[in-house]
Each structure stands twice: as structure tokens, then as C-alpha cells.
Write a protein that holds these residues in place. Structure first.
Motif, PDB file in Angstrom:
ATOM      1  N   LYS A 136      66.679  66.052   5.893  1.00 37.52           N
ATOM      2  CA  LYS A 136      66.475  65.289   7.131  1.00 37.52           C
ATOM      3  C   LYS A 136      64.991  65.161   7.451  1.00 37.52           C
ATOM      4  O   LYS A 136      64.552  64.148   7.999  1.00 37.52           O
ATOM      5  CB  LYS A 136      67.208  65.969   8.292  1.00 37.52           C
ATOM      6  CG  LYS A 136      68.724  65.763   8.273  1.00 37.52           C
ATOM      7  CD  LYS A 136      69.375  66.401   9.485  1.00 37.52           C
ATOM      8  CE  LYS A 136      70.864  66.106   9.535  1.00 37.52           C
ATOM      9  NZ  LYS A 136      71.519  66.723  10.713  1.00 37.52           N
ATOM     10  N   ASP A 137      64.216  66.199   7.104  1.00 41.56           N
ATOM     11  CA  ASP A 137      62.766  66.159   7.322  1.00 41.56           C
ATOM     12  C   ASP A 137      62.030  65.452   6.181  1.00 41.56           C
ATOM     13  O   ASP A 137      60.815  65.312   6.228  1.00 41.56           O
ATOM     14  CB  ASP A 137      62.219  67.588   7.460  1.00 41.56           C
ATOM     15  CG  ASP A 137      62.711  68.284   8.726  1.00 41.56           C
ATOM     16  OD1 ASP A 137      63.097  67.577   9.671  1.00 41.56           O
ATOM     17  OD2 ASP A 137      62.707  69.531   8.756  1.00 41.56           O
ATOM     18  N   GLN A 138      62.782  65.040   5.164  1.00 39.70           N
ATOM     19  CA  GLN A 138      62.233  64.436   3.949  1.00 39.70           C
ATOM     20  C   GLN A 138      61.154  65.333   3.343  1.00 39.70           C
ATOM     21  O   GLN A 138      60.067  64.881   2.953  1.00 39.70           O
ATOM     22  CB  GLN A 138      61.697  63.024   4.207  1.00 39.70           C
ATOM     23  CG  GLN A 138      61.680  62.158   2.945  1.00 39.70           C
ATOM     24  CD  GLN A 138      61.586  60.674   3.231  1.00 39.70           C
ATOM     25  OE1 GLN A 138      61.649  60.248   4.367  1.00 39.70           O
ATOM     26  NE2 GLN A 138      61.438  59.865   2.182  1.00 39.70           N
ATOM     27  N   ALA A 139      61.487  66.624   3.240  1.00 45.09           N
ATOM     28  CA  ALA A 139      60.564  67.597   2.659  1.00 45.09           C
ATOM     29  C   ALA A 139      60.410  67.357   1.161  1.00 45.09           C
ATOM     30  O   ALA A 139      61.381  67.060   0.464  1.00 45.09           O
ATOM     31  CB  ALA A 139      61.083  69.014   2.908  1.00 45.09           C
ATOM     32  N   ASP A 140      59.188  67.500   0.662  1.00 43.02           N
ATOM     33  CA  ASP A 140      58.943  67.351  -0.774  1.00 43.02           C
ATOM     34  C   ASP A 140      59.545  68.505  -1.553  1.00 43.02           C
ATOM     35  O   ASP A 140      59.908  68.353  -2.729  1.00 43.02           O
ATOM     36  CB  ASP A 140      57.442  67.298  -1.060  1.00 43.02           C
ATOM     37  CG  ASP A 140      56.814  66.014  -0.565  1.00 43.02           C
ATOM     38  OD1 ASP A 140      57.529  64.997  -0.476  1.00 43.02           O
ATOM     39  OD2 ASP A 140      55.606  66.027  -0.252  1.00 43.02           O
ATOM     40  N   ARG A 141      59.657  69.652  -0.884  1.00 43.09           N
ATOM     41  CA  ARG A 141      60.116  70.866  -1.553  1.00 43.09           C
ATOM     42  C   ARG A 141      60.865  71.724  -0.537  1.00 43.09           C
ATOM     43  O   ARG A 141      60.327  72.027   0.526  1.00 43.09           O
ATOM     44  CB  ARG A 141      58.908  71.608  -2.118  1.00 43.09           C
ATOM     45  CG  ARG A 141      59.202  72.824  -2.955  1.00 43.09           C
ATOM     46  CD  ARG A 141      57.894  73.448  -3.412  1.00 43.09           C
ATOM     47  NE  ARG A 141      58.110  74.627  -4.219  1.00 43.09           N
ATOM     48  CZ  ARG A 141      58.274  74.614  -5.535  1.00 43.09           C
ATOM     49  NH1 ARG A 141      58.207  73.469  -6.185  1.00 43.09           N
ATOM     50  NH2 ARG A 141      58.481  75.729  -6.210  1.00 43.09           N
ATOM     51  N   ILE A 142      62.090  72.114  -0.849  1.00 44.76           N
ATOM     52  CA  ILE A 142      62.901  72.936   0.049  1.00 44.76           C
ATOM     53  C   ILE A 142      62.951  74.344  -0.548  1.00 44.76           C
ATOM     54  O   ILE A 142      63.625  74.589  -1.556  1.00 44.76           O
ATOM     55  CB  ILE A 142      64.325  72.348   0.211  1.00 44.76           C
ATOM     56  CG1 ILE A 142      64.237  70.892   0.682  1.00 44.76           C
ATOM     57  CG2 ILE A 142      65.144  73.180   1.196  1.00 44.76           C
ATOM     58  CD1 ILE A 142      65.569  70.158   0.651  1.00 44.76           C
ATOM     59  N   GLU A 143      62.224  75.264   0.082  1.00 45.00           N
ATOM     60  CA  GLU A 143      62.053  76.595  -0.486  1.00 45.00           C
ATOM     61  C   GLU A 143      62.900  77.635   0.237  1.00 45.00           C
ATOM     62  O   GLU A 143      63.587  77.344   1.208  1.00 45.00           O
ATOM     63  CB  GLU A 143      60.573  76.972  -0.435  1.00 45.00           C
ATOM     64  CG  GLU A 143      59.674  76.023  -1.225  1.00 45.00           C
ATOM     65  CD  GLU A 143      58.224  76.446  -1.212  1.00 45.00           C
ATOM     66  OE1 GLU A 143      57.711  76.723  -0.114  1.00 45.00           O
ATOM     67  OE2 GLU A 143      57.602  76.498  -2.300  1.00 45.00           O
ATOM     68  N   GLY A 144      62.818  78.875  -0.275  1.00 51.58           N
ATOM     69  CA  GLY A 144      63.525  79.982   0.354  1.00 51.58           C
ATOM     70  C   GLY A 144      65.013  80.013   0.087  1.00 51.58           C
ATOM     71  O   GLY A 144      65.780  80.592   0.849  1.00 51.58           O
TER      72      GLY A 144
END
Length: 322
Positions: A136-144
Motif C-alpha cells: 500500500k505504501d509502494q515500498a521498494d523493499r519490505i523487510e523484517g
């Protein structure tokens, strides 16, 4: 990220004046994007990595910091590598024990009708919600993320099936796992986006315009059967079957053509928006992968296949249908 590889890249930089992204990518069999990630981590570790643009550009470490390549014999150099790696691993062990498994009793917050999520176990639903937030945030990388690739794949597939409105997401991506020796510490998901952040608002405006025309002809009765039939016929009247790059509803609403997945996601989006429970389903039909819908009309589960109702099918007589 593999920390052994990080140390190898460091020594490559120390031994050469300038190293290109292409050279590192080919030498260590990683993507150019991953090369940049390793450079960022070296900088975070305090290594003075210098980036030079242009035809002969690349990455380097200042002469004042670099050790001469002849300073160590090959055997001594290997010993130094192993010692540095052991020290790095010890620091990492102290700082991070890895991402804990998702809670087995996790309860995901309600967000409308999400059929694919309901088929996941609680731990997968936890990853589902992490991935959804990043998309939804259009993150380049979803970590954790907890480093279980199979769980991540099931979770991201469910998000893609449940949220046709996330048209910016292509439905594909890569999983990167960080290791400490043989132990997986954490994972990250790198999504592939079909729409850039700059394009997102423009595409949304085009979808809103299409929706306004669709809503103008909605049956006034509110009868669910009539509503489903209207959705079915409207899509058929405003789209043609054609081979496209992905299954996004944008193909139907903006370009007026698409694959079976595009038809099914558009129907899902419209019916869910009208308060009817509708799921995106995939399987085999005629020996090929196919997509259609499962919806509930007055509580009765009903199959709906908009693609097979469209008489226009690429490469065949339009009278025959797909």
C-alpha cells in the motif's frame, strides 16, 4: 543478505582501483540492484565507498584506506578474510538473533471480504498483513519478514488475489534472505510494480472515470442477481480478450482489453465495491491456467466466468467465444 559475500565484495574493492556494477554482478552472480544494496551496507559499516559516474565509473575505496594487494600472501589473505568474517558474525550474533516466528494465535484485522486470506493459517496471515502494508505504501523493499520463503509466497499470492485495487503491484517480486552461517535471520520482499509512484495518481483518475460511467447504469432495485448480471455484461461490453503483460484490472478499465485474470479481477473489484462477496479463483481449464470468480448471491455460492461470456477472443471467430 549473505554476509560472507559482503566481505568478499569488500576485499574485491580493496584489491582494485575501480569496480563496476556489471563486474560485481557477473562475478558474484547477483543482480545490479543487489550490488547497490551491498554498497549501502558497506557504507553503513563505515567503509568509505566512493561512487563515480560516467563511462569509466564504478565503485572504489580511497587509496588511503585500501591495503596493497601484495601486502598478504594468498594464504595470509585467506586467514584475514576468515578472521574478519568470524568477527562480523560474532557482532551479528550479539546484535540480532533473527526474526521471531509469527505468532500462531495471530488474529488479522477485518478489512472487508478477503477470501484468499481466510484460507491461510494465522502465521501466514501475519506475513500477509506485513506485505499488504508495504505494498500500500509502494515500498521498494519490505523487510523484517520471518525467513520462510514458502510462507511468504503463499501470503503474497493471497494479497494479490484479495486486492485487485492494488493495481500498482504486478503480482511478482523477489525474496531475499539474510543468513548468519547456515541460519536464516530474516527475509525481505522486493515487489515488482506495474505502475510507478508518479503514474499512480493518473491511473487512479482513469479508473475513477471508468467507475463513474459504470455506476451510472447500475440497477436501481439493488437485487444481487441483477447486480451481478449487470457487472458481467458491462465488462463484456467494454473489454475485449487480448494477451497483455499482467492480470491487473487496469488493462480492462484503462486499455479496454486483457486476459482472463484481468476480467476476473475487474469483476471482483466491482462486486466487492457493491457489497457483494466475490473471490478471485484460478485453476485449469482446457489444459491451460484460467481465472474466474466465486461470488455469493443472496448467500448462495455461484461461479461466474466473464471471460467465457465475452464473444471476442483473440485469434478465433468472435462468434465462438473463448
Amino acid at each position: 543478505m549473505k554476509y560472507e559475500l559482503l566481505v568478499q565484495i569488500l576485499f574485491t574493492l580493496l584489491a582494485k582501483s575501480t569496480v563496476t556494477v556489471k563486474y560485481l554482478s557477473e562475478k558474484y552472480e547477483i543482480s545490479p540492484r543487489t550490488v547497490y544494496r551491498y554498497m549501502e551496507n558497506l557504507e553503513l559499516a563505515g567503509i568509505p565507498v566512493v561512487r563515480t559516474n560516467g563511462r569509466n565509473g564504478g565503485f572504489s575505496i580511497p587509496d588511503s584506506y585500501r591495503l596493497p594487494a601484495s601486502f598478504f600472501t594468498e594464504k595470509e589473505l585467506l586467514s584475514v578474510k576468515n578472521a574478519l568474517l568470524a568477527l562480523l558474525l560474532m557482532l551479528l550474533l550479539t546484535a540480532c538473533g533473527g526474526v521471531e516466528p509469527p505468532p500462531a494465535d495471530y488474529v488479522s484485522p477485518e478489512d472487508g471480504f478477503r477470501y484468499a486470506k481466510s484460507q491461510l493459517v494465522p502465521q501466514e496471515q501475519y506475513l500477509y498483513d506485513q506485505l499488504l502494508t508495504g505494498l500500500k505504501d509502494q515500498a521498494d523493499r519490505i523487510e523484517g519478514l520471518y525467513p520462510d520463503s514458502a510462507m511468504i509466497e503463499r501470503a503474497i499470492r493471497a494479497v494479490d488475489r484479495d486486492y485487485p485495487e492494488l493495481f500498482l503491484f504486478s503480482g511478482t517480486g523477489q525474496i531475499e534472505t539474510s543468513y548468519l552461517g547456515d541460519k536464516a535471520l530474516e527475509a525481505a520482499y522486493i515487489p515488482d510494480y506495474a505502475v510507478s509512484p508518479d503514474q499512480r495518481q493518473t491511473v487512479q483518475a482513469q479508473i475513477d472515470h471508468w467507475m463513474a460511467e459504470f455506476q451510472a447504469g447500475l440497477p436501481a432495485s439493488g437485487d444481487q442477481w441483477e447486480t451481478a448480471l449487470y457487472v458481467y455484461q458491462y465488462i463484456i461490453d467494454h473489454a475485449d480478450y487480448a494477451v497483455v503483460e499482467d492480470n491487473s484490472m487496469v488493462n480492462i478499465m484503462v486499455n479496454g482489453q486483457g486476459l482472463c485474470g484481468c476480467y476476473a479481477k475487474t469483476a471482483q473489484y466491482l462486486l466487492n465495491g457493491l457489497g457483494m462477496d466475490c473471490a478471485y479463483i484460478t485453476g485449469q481449464a482446457g489444459g491451460e491456467t484460467h481465472a474466474w470468480n466465486l461470488l455469493w448471491i443472496d448467500g448462495v455460492p455461484t461461479w461466474m466466468d466473464v471471460t467465457w461470456g465475452d464473444p471476442v477472443y483473440e485469434g478465433t471467430d468472435p462468434a465462438n467465444g473463448p
